[in-house]
Design an enzyme around this catalytic site. Structure first.
Site, PDB file in Angstrom:
ATOM      1  N   TYR A  49       0.891  -1.230  -0.008  1.00  0.00           N
ATOM      2  CA  TYR A  49       0.008  -0.047  -0.031  1.00  0.00           C
ATOM      3  C   TYR A  49       1.016   1.297  -0.046  1.00  0.00           C
ATOM      4  O   TYR A  49       0.289   2.202   0.278  1.00  0.00           O
ATOM      5  CB  TYR A  49      -0.937   0.040   1.235  1.00  0.00           C
ATOM      6  CG  TYR A  49      -1.993  -0.992   1.130  1.00  0.00           C
ATOM      7  CD1 TYR A  49      -2.858  -1.008   0.055  1.00  0.00           C
ATOM      8  CD2 TYR A  49      -2.262  -2.064   2.140  1.00  0.00           C
ATOM      9  CE1 TYR A  49      -3.846  -2.038   0.227  1.00  0.00           C
ATOM     10  CE2 TYR A  49      -3.046  -3.049   2.254  1.00  0.00           C
ATOM     11  CZ  TYR A  49      -3.815  -2.922   1.225  1.00  0.00           C
ATOM     12  OH  TYR A  49      -5.003  -4.006   1.162  1.00  0.00           O
TER      13      TYR A  49
ATOM     14  N   ASP B  70      -1.901 -10.897   8.516  1.00  0.00           N
ATOM     15  CA  ASP B  70      -0.985 -12.285   8.003  1.00  0.00           C
ATOM     16  C   ASP B  70       0.386 -12.181   8.477  1.00  0.00           C
ATOM     17  O   ASP B  70       0.900 -13.081   8.744  1.00  0.00           O
ATOM     18  CB  ASP B  70      -1.286 -12.108   6.477  1.00  0.00           C
ATOM     19  CG  ASP B  70      -2.563 -12.613   6.199  1.00  0.00           C
ATOM     20  OD1 ASP B  70      -3.074 -13.697   5.859  1.00  0.00           O
ATOM     21  OD2 ASP B  70      -3.574 -11.666   5.990  1.00  0.00           O
TER      22      ASP B  70
ATOM     23  N   HIS C 263       4.989  -6.530  -3.991  1.00  0.00           N
ATOM     24  CA  HIS C 263       3.450  -7.017  -4.136  1.00  0.00           C
ATOM     25  C   HIS C 263       2.642  -5.803  -3.989  1.00  0.00           C
ATOM     26  O   HIS C 263       3.056  -4.849  -3.452  1.00  0.00           O
ATOM     27  CB  HIS C 263       2.745  -8.055  -3.307  1.00  0.00           C
ATOM     28  CG  HIS C 263       2.867  -7.814  -1.804  1.00  0.00           C
ATOM     29  ND1 HIS C 263       2.048  -7.005  -1.218  1.00  0.00           N
ATOM     30  CD2 HIS C 263       3.835  -8.028  -0.867  1.00  0.00           C
ATOM     31  CE1 HIS C 263       2.179  -6.971   0.045  1.00  0.00           C
ATOM     32  NE2 HIS C 263       3.424  -7.439   0.263  1.00  0.00           N
TER      33      HIS C 263
ATOM     34  N   TYR D  90     -11.265  -0.567  -0.251  1.00  0.00           N
ATOM     35  CA  TYR D  90     -11.310  -0.737   1.438  1.00  0.00           C
ATOM     36  C   TYR D  90     -10.106   0.342   1.639  1.00  0.00           C
ATOM     37  O   TYR D  90     -10.097   0.952   2.343  1.00  0.00           O
ATOM     38  CB  TYR D  90     -11.745  -1.556   2.134  1.00  0.00           C
ATOM     39  CG  TYR D  90     -10.472  -2.374   2.907  1.00  0.00           C
ATOM     40  CD1 TYR D  90      -9.644  -3.216   2.023  1.00  0.00           C
ATOM     41  CD2 TYR D  90      -9.905  -2.212   4.104  1.00  0.00           C
ATOM     42  CE1 TYR D  90      -8.577  -3.892   2.579  1.00  0.00           C
ATOM     43  CE2 TYR D  90      -8.597  -2.718   4.592  1.00  0.00           C
ATOM     44  CZ  TYR D  90      -7.961  -3.497   3.863  1.00  0.00           C
ATOM     45  OH  TYR D  90      -7.043  -4.289   4.454  1.00  0.00           O
ATOM     46  N   ARG D  91      -8.993  -0.009   0.988  1.00  0.00           N
ATOM     47  CA  ARG D  91      -7.744   0.568   1.200  1.00  0.00           C
ATOM     48  C   ARG D  91      -6.696   0.512  -0.021  1.00  0.00           C
ATOM     49  O   ARG D  91      -6.930  -0.268  -1.087  1.00  0.00           O
ATOM     50  CB  ARG D  91      -7.229  -0.160   2.221  1.00  0.00           C
ATOM     51  CG  ARG D  91      -5.707   0.055   2.877  1.00  0.00           C
ATOM     52  CD  ARG D  91      -5.649  -1.000   4.053  1.00  0.00           C
ATOM     53  NE  ARG D  91      -4.179  -0.860   4.665  1.00  0.00           N
ATOM     54  CZ  ARG D  91      -3.880  -1.877   5.353  1.00  0.00           C
ATOM     55  NH1 ARG D  91      -4.509  -3.010   5.707  1.00  0.00           N
ATOM     56  NH2 ARG D  91      -2.977  -1.571   5.880  1.00  0.00           N
TER      57      ARG D  91
HETATM   58  C1  EUG Z   1      -4.590  -9.452   2.846  1.00  0.00           C
HETATM   59  C2  EUG Z   1      -5.608  -9.260   3.675  1.00  0.00           C
HETATM   60  C3  EUG Z   1      -6.013  -7.675   3.660  1.00  0.00           C
HETATM   61  C4  EUG Z   1      -5.105  -6.726   3.222  1.00  0.00           C
HETATM   62  C5  EUG Z   1      -3.955  -7.239   2.458  1.00  0.00           C
HETATM   63  C6  EUG Z   1      -3.478  -8.639   2.526  1.00  0.00           C
HETATM   64  C7  EUG Z   1      -4.328 -10.879   3.030  1.00  0.00           C
HETATM   65  C8  EUG Z   1      -3.385 -11.446   2.030  1.00  0.00           C
HETATM   66  C9  EUG Z   1      -7.926  -8.332   4.671  1.00  0.00           C
HETATM   67  O1  EUG Z   1      -7.179  -7.233   4.190  1.00  0.00           O
HETATM   68  O2  EUG Z   1      -5.347  -5.479   3.187  1.00  0.00           O
HETATM   69  C10 EUG Z   1      -3.293 -12.977   2.190  1.00  0.00           C
END
Ligand code: EUG
Length: 602
Positions: free
Chosen positions: A151, A211, A454, A535-536
């Site tokens: 992000y 995560d 990523h 959402y972001r």
């Molecule tokens: C993930 C989940 C997110 C996010 C970025 C990555 C998960 C990756 C639910 O939000 O903003 C497996």
């Protein structure tokens, strides 16, 4: 280079006892292996020489004025607490990331860069910095730890901004309260650190990790990030903030606005989220209206837990799966925020590169994915659902019975418990994350590409098969068009799902970066045309995404701009963050919209 050779040459990641952003002792070995795998798949040199005069200047500030301003800031904070960004840029890796730019640059590495970084040691220092910024009209961009990777990382939205690295010196867990099951954290507290601190108290409390566990608890929360225990909606589980406003004034939200007796903090500050009058906490999330220096977070009372995986063989059954998920989620039979992941992620999360599975650089054909999945513990399937139930064994078993019965309606589905899967399977990492223990394992899919970076595409849909299909078809078609493997994950909250499409690209490949941007731009547009919004998002897509929330002739943006101009008349605080530009910058070419590739104004 072979992993073992890389390993012997790499400096060791600092421990959390040495550095706030470091790794806890218990993960040192896992960290070493993870780093070695990433570096063995890296072709980029650690850094390249930089062009032009350095540091890069903030907009409308000449070098003499900048130098004078820096001298004054040095006087205010001490020479050891300000650093010019005039050295080569080093991307590092997740655990040793930069605070000068975006480690996962999607535009040129040199574009989204700061002029300097300043390290406040207290809320008072943050006030001083903000007042200084107003005097010189220098934009400041606060980061908690700078691990908002995918992000924008630590990068400022406006080139030449001064980064306020809050975390380096403000990294204490100020309080852990076993009675209200809550804590107060500073911006530099990572999930790893909070976990260690809670363990030290011996209190039966869980944190809620996302995560990967290196991020800031406070930073992730005010960016409205997500974790995977029943407390997975981070912003919904915060309780009270201390905020420095762009004017330099300090505000406490919630019950903290009512002074405690004899100068103490209010006793209900972490027990009740609201104050009297309008609820203002929300305007300090995903915004540029204030700098959060302290935050209360609720902790979850420890409980029993059981994770499981359910596999589904047919690609086209995701609609039925989601229709089954919805009532289970709404009735809280699914106890946490579960993930429904595409089978290609079973391959990626082994940490092996794409080239191990497939020689081409085009999207991996479905048959190739199948041929490898066949030999893996999941088998030849299309989807893997990772869930966890909580509470005492009796209630868990009742919930599991219902879950098994419902998902058995999907032809060929298979239910598996962690101890039926090999010790190195991803599910064991999922078990820890879903029971409050931060992890590193999810990083492994960065190895998919050399110099792996990523970018997330993260739209919201209702938990409904038909809505999921619309977004999933857009994502699948456009990933193919732009030549990327598609890694879809649905994170289900209940009424709503976050669809996370993870674009993994090679940071050293300019054409791949160009295509990743084009892919994002088109996904944002096509999803919005169908009524679905992110959402972001990454810094460079904030303007586009913000404008998709344009109901009523951009009524929401005009409201945000009104607040911005009232709170920050000089436009010094994170201009452009969340697409909100202060009037000094508005309409002057800073906005980045489809077709623009540079972060700098013309
Ligand atoms: C993930 C989940 C997110 C996010 C970025 C990555 C998960 C990756 C639910 O939000 O903003 C497996």
């Amino acid at each position: 280079m072979a992993t073992a050779d890389v390993l012997s040459e790499l400096p060791i990641t600092p421990l959390i006892t040495e550095k706030h952003s470091g790794i806890p002792e218990r993960y040192a070995e896992q960290c070493k292996q993870s780093k070695a795998r990433l570096y063995s798949n890296k072709t980029l040199p650690p850094s390249v020489p930089r062009d032009g005069e350095l540091p890069v200047l903030p907009p409308d500030v000449d070098r003499d004025t900048f130098n004078k301003a820096v001298a004054e800031l040095t006087e205010l904070l001490g020479a050891e607490n300000i650093e010019l960004n005039d050295k080569p840029l080093v991307d590092g890796w997740y655990m040793e990331h930069p605070n000068t730019h975006d480690a996962f640059h999607i535009v040129q590495q040199s574009e989204l860069v700061s002029s300097a970084t300043v390290y406040p040691g207290s809320t008072e220092d943050v006030q001083k910095i903000v007042r200084w910024a107003n005097k010189y009209l220098i934009p400041v961009f606060p980061i908690s730890m700078g691990r908002n990777l995918g992000y924008g990382g630590a990068a400022p939205r406006v080139r030449g901004s001064v980064i306020i690295d809050l975390g380096r010196r403000m990294n204490k867990v100020l309080k852990i309260d076993g009675n209200s099951a809550s804590c107060i954290v500073e911006p530099g507290v990572s999930y790893f650190k909070l976990y260690e601190e809670v363990q030290k108290t011996g209190l039966p409390l869980w944190i809620d990790p996302p995560d990967v566990g290196g991020g800031s608890v406070l930073g992730n929360c005010i960016d409205r990030g997500v974790g995977y225990t029943p407390y997975g909606d981070h912003f919904a589980n915060h309780c009270g903030m201390e905020v420095v406003l762009p004017s330099g004034e300090v505000l406490r939200t919630g019950m903290g606005a009512l002074p405690g007796k004899n100068g103490a903090d209010n006793p209900s500050w972490q027990a009740f989220q609201h104050a009297y009058g309008p609820s203002v906490d929300g305007i300090f999330s995903q915004s540029n209206f204030g700098i959060v220096t302290k935050m209360g977070m609720w902790l979850m009372p420890e409980t029993g837990h059981q994770s499981y995986m359910i596999t589904f063989p047919r690609d086209e059954d995701f609609e039925q799966i989601i229709e089954i998920i919805r009532p289970l989620a709404l009735n809280r039979i699914l106890g946490n925020i579960p993930q429904l992941r595409n089978v290609i992620q079973e391959l990626a999360v082994t940490g092996k590169p794409k080239s191990f599975f497939y020689p081409g650089n085009d999207p991996m054909p479905r048959e190739v994915i199948r041929s490898h999945a066949k030999n893996m513990p999941c088998g030849d399937v299309a989807w893997c659902f990772y869930g966890t139930v909580y509470g005492p064994e009796e209630t868990r078993n009742m919930q599991l019975d219902i879950i098994r019965r419902e998902f058995a309606k999907v032809p060929g589905s298979k239910f598996m418990l962690p101890d039926e899967l090999p010790a190195d399977h991803y599910i064991h990492s999922r078990v820890r994350v879903c029971s409050g223990t931060p992890e590193l394992r999810e990083l492994d899919w960065l190895n998919w590409k050399p110099n792996g970076a990523h970018l997330f595409f993260a739209p919201i849909t209702p938990t409904k098969g038909a809505d999921a299909r619309v977004v999933h078809e857009i994502v699948t078609r456009l990933h193919k068009k732009w030549g990327f493997d598609s890694f879809p994950t649905w994170c289900v909250a209940g009424r709503e799902m976050h669809y996370i499409a993870n674009i993994v690209y090679d940071r050293a490949d300019d054409d791949e970066k160009r295509r990743a941007i084009a892919l994002m731009r088109e996904m944002v547009k096509e999803a919005a045309d169908e009524g679905y919004g992110e959402y972001r998002t990454h810094l460079i897509f904030m303007d586009q995404v913000a404008r998709t929330y344009g109901w009523g002739d951009q009524a929401l943006m005009r409201f945000n701009e009104t607040i911005k101009d009232a709170l920050d008349p000089n436009g010094i605080l994170a201009p452009g963050r969340a697409g909100i530009w202060p009037k000094r910058f508005r309409g002057k070419g800073y906005e980045l919209l489809p077709g623009d590739e540079k972060s700098t104004p013309p």
